[in-house]
Write a protein that holds these residues in place. Structure first.
Motif, short mmCIF file in Angstrom:
data_model
loop_
_atom_site.label_atom_id
_atom_site.label_comp_id
_atom_site.label_asym_id
_atom_site.label_seq_id
_atom_site.Cartn_x
_atom_site.Cartn_y
_atom_site.Cartn_z
N ALA A 18 0.83 -1.21 0.00
CA ALA A 18 0.00 0.00 0.00
C ALA A 18 0.86 1.26 0.00
CB ALA A 18 -0.93 0.00 1.21
N LYS A 19 2.02 1.18 0.63
CA LYS A 19 2.92 2.33 0.68
C LYS A 19 3.88 2.35 -0.49
CE LYS A 19 2.74 2.94 5.64
NZ LYS A 19 2.84 4.29 6.10
N GLY A 20 3.78 1.33 -1.37
CA GLY A 20 4.66 1.26 -2.54
C GLY A 20 6.11 1.02 -2.18
N MET A 21 6.33 0.30 -1.08
CA MET A 21 7.70 0.08 -0.60
C MET A 21 8.22 -1.29 -1.05
SD MET A 21 7.16 1.50 3.27
CE MET A 21 8.88 1.47 3.75
N SER A 22 9.48 -1.33 -1.43
CA SER A 22 10.12 -2.60 -1.77
C SER A 22 10.62 -3.26 -0.48
CB SER A 22 11.30 -2.35 -2.70
OG SER A 22 12.33 -1.68 -1.99
N LEU A 23 10.97 -4.53 -0.59
CA LEU A 23 11.57 -5.22 0.57
C LEU A 23 12.88 -4.54 0.96
CD1 LEU A 23 10.91 -8.98 -0.21
CD2 LEU A 23 9.95 -7.65 1.64
N ASP A 24 13.63 -4.01 -0.04
CA ASP A 24 14.87 -3.28 0.26
C ASP A 24 14.62 -2.14 1.23
OD1 ASP A 24 17.00 -4.47 -1.12
OD2 ASP A 24 16.45 -3.50 -3.00
N VAL A 25 13.62 -1.33 0.90
CA VAL A 25 13.32 -0.14 1.71
C VAL A 25 12.86 -0.54 3.11
CG1 VAL A 25 11.80 1.87 1.90
CG2 VAL A 25 12.83 1.29 -0.30
N VAL A 26 11.97 -1.53 3.20
CA VAL A 26 11.48 -1.96 4.51
C VAL A 26 12.63 -2.53 5.34
CG1 VAL A 26 9.92 -3.53 5.73
CG2 VAL A 26 9.14 -2.38 3.66
N ALA A 27 13.51 -3.30 4.70
CA ALA A 27 14.66 -3.87 5.42
C ALA A 27 15.56 -2.77 5.96
CB ALA A 27 15.44 -4.81 4.51
N GLU A 28 15.81 -1.74 5.12
CA GLU A 28 16.66 -0.62 5.56
C GLU A 28 16.03 0.12 6.73
OE1 GLU A 28 17.47 1.92 2.20
OE2 GLU A 28 18.42 0.29 1.09
N GLN A 29 14.70 0.32 6.68
CA GLN A 29 14.03 1.11 7.70
C GLN A 29 13.76 0.35 8.99
OE1 GLN A 29 10.58 3.04 6.04
NE2 GLN A 29 11.79 4.27 4.64
N THR A 30 13.67 -0.98 8.91
CA THR A 30 13.33 -1.76 10.10
C THR A 30 14.51 -2.50 10.71
OG1 THR A 30 12.77 -3.75 8.84
CG2 THR A 30 10.98 -2.17 9.27
N GLY A 31 15.57 -2.69 9.92
CA GLY A 31 16.70 -3.48 10.41
C GLY A 31 16.46 -4.98 10.34
N VAL A 32 15.34 -5.40 9.73
CA VAL A 32 15.03 -6.81 9.54
C VAL A 32 15.50 -7.18 8.14
CG1 VAL A 32 13.19 -8.53 9.38
CG2 VAL A 32 13.04 -6.68 11.07
N SER A 33 16.21 -8.29 7.99
CA SER A 33 16.77 -8.67 6.70
C SER A 33 15.68 -8.89 5.66
CB SER A 33 17.62 -9.93 6.82
OG SER A 33 16.80 -11.06 7.01
N LYS A 34 16.05 -8.65 4.38
CA LYS A 34 15.10 -8.87 3.30
C LYS A 34 14.66 -10.32 3.25
CE LYS A 34 17.00 -7.67 -0.45
NZ LYS A 34 17.38 -7.28 -1.79
N SER A 35 15.58 -11.23 3.48
CA SER A 35 15.20 -12.64 3.40
C SER A 35 14.18 -13.00 4.48
CB SER A 35 16.43 -13.55 3.47
OG SER A 35 17.12 -13.35 4.67
N MET A 36 14.32 -12.42 5.67
CA MET A 36 13.35 -12.69 6.74
C MET A 36 11.99 -12.06 6.39
SD MET A 36 12.40 -14.10 9.49
CE MET A 36 13.90 -14.68 10.24
N LEU A 37 12.00 -10.82 5.87
CA LEU A 37 10.75 -10.18 5.47
C LEU A 37 10.07 -10.99 4.36
CD1 LEU A 37 11.92 -6.46 5.40
CD2 LEU A 37 10.30 -7.46 7.01
N ALA A 38 10.86 -11.44 3.39
CA ALA A 38 10.30 -12.24 2.29
C ALA A 38 9.71 -13.54 2.81
CB ALA A 38 11.37 -12.51 1.25
N THR A 39 10.38 -14.16 3.75
CA THR A 39 9.89 -15.42 4.32
C THR A 39 8.56 -15.20 5.02
OG1 THR A 39 12.12 -16.27 4.60
CG2 THR A 39 10.41 -17.28 5.95
N ILE A 40 8.46 -14.12 5.78
CA ILE A 40 7.21 -13.81 6.50
C ILE A 40 6.08 -13.59 5.50
CG2 ILE A 40 6.05 -12.09 7.93
CD1 ILE A 40 8.81 -11.69 9.34
N GLU A 41 6.33 -12.76 4.46
CA GLU A 41 5.28 -12.49 3.48
C GLU A 41 4.94 -13.73 2.66
OE1 GLU A 41 5.86 -9.07 1.01
OE2 GLU A 41 6.20 -7.75 2.70
N ASP A 42 5.95 -14.52 2.35
CA ASP A 42 5.75 -15.70 1.49
C ASP A 42 4.83 -16.75 2.12
OD1 ASP A 42 6.44 -16.99 -1.00
OD2 ASP A 42 7.47 -18.44 0.25
#
Length: 171
Positions: A18-42
């Motif tokens: 909804a915010k048009g954010m990539s996993l890269d941006v969310v990872a940078e802003q939260t400190g959570v790795s992209k792979s972990m974010l992708a795993t959660i969403e997947d």
């Protein structure tokens, strides 16, 4: 999957999109790795297709800084948890800074048009021309520069290299 984890996965993906954010941006802003974010969403996504065509001309850029660069996510890490593929265009004189992409991650890039100058951690620079490829460890920040007078276009792949663990021994 328990109720709480399921709701977190659904909400994380919904809010990010909804915010048009990539996993890269969310990872940078939260400190959570992209792979972990992708795993959660997947955990909530339907199985991937066997064949899938991506046309950059029909994609909205993941990042777009007018007069500098555009980045398109062609295949996100959430597709397979091993490789992520981007298309990047950098205007003449433009620069694109990238943060590190995680432990044991290699980047493979292929210059389609123009000439790329890439600066890695420690200040070491490499020039990569159209038709050439380059590989490097991308655990640390790096900078892409277009020092030419034409548009620089390249495709880059981020590959997570897993360390094979020895088999467990029965006791």
């Amino acid at each position: 999957m328990d109720y709480l984890a399921h709701n977190i996965a659904i909400n994380l993906g919904r809010i990010r999109k909804a915010k048009g954010m990539s996993l890269d941006v969310v990872a940078e802003q939260t400190g959570v790795s992209k792979s972990m974010l992708a795993t959660i969403e997947d955990l909530t996504q339907a199985p991937s297709k066997d064949a899938y065509l991506v046309d950059v001309a029909n994609l909205a850029p993941t990042k777009d800084v007018p007069g500098e660069y555009r980045v398109w996510t062609c295949f996100p890490i959430a597709d397979n948890h091993i490789v992520e593929i981007y298309r990047i265009d950098i205007e003449p004189g433009g620069t694109y800074w990238s943060g590190g992409h995680g432990e044991r991650t290699k980047e493979y890039l292929f210059v389609l048009a123009g000439a790329l100058s890439i600066e890695l951690a420690g200040g070491k620079s490499y020039d990569v021309a159209a038709g050439q490829s380059f590989r490097f460890s991308c655990e640390e920040a790096h900078t892409y520069r277009n020092l030419g007078d034409a548009m620089l276009k390249f495709t880059t792949f981020f590959v997570v290299h897993f360390v094979a663990l020895p088999p467990l021994r029965g006791g």
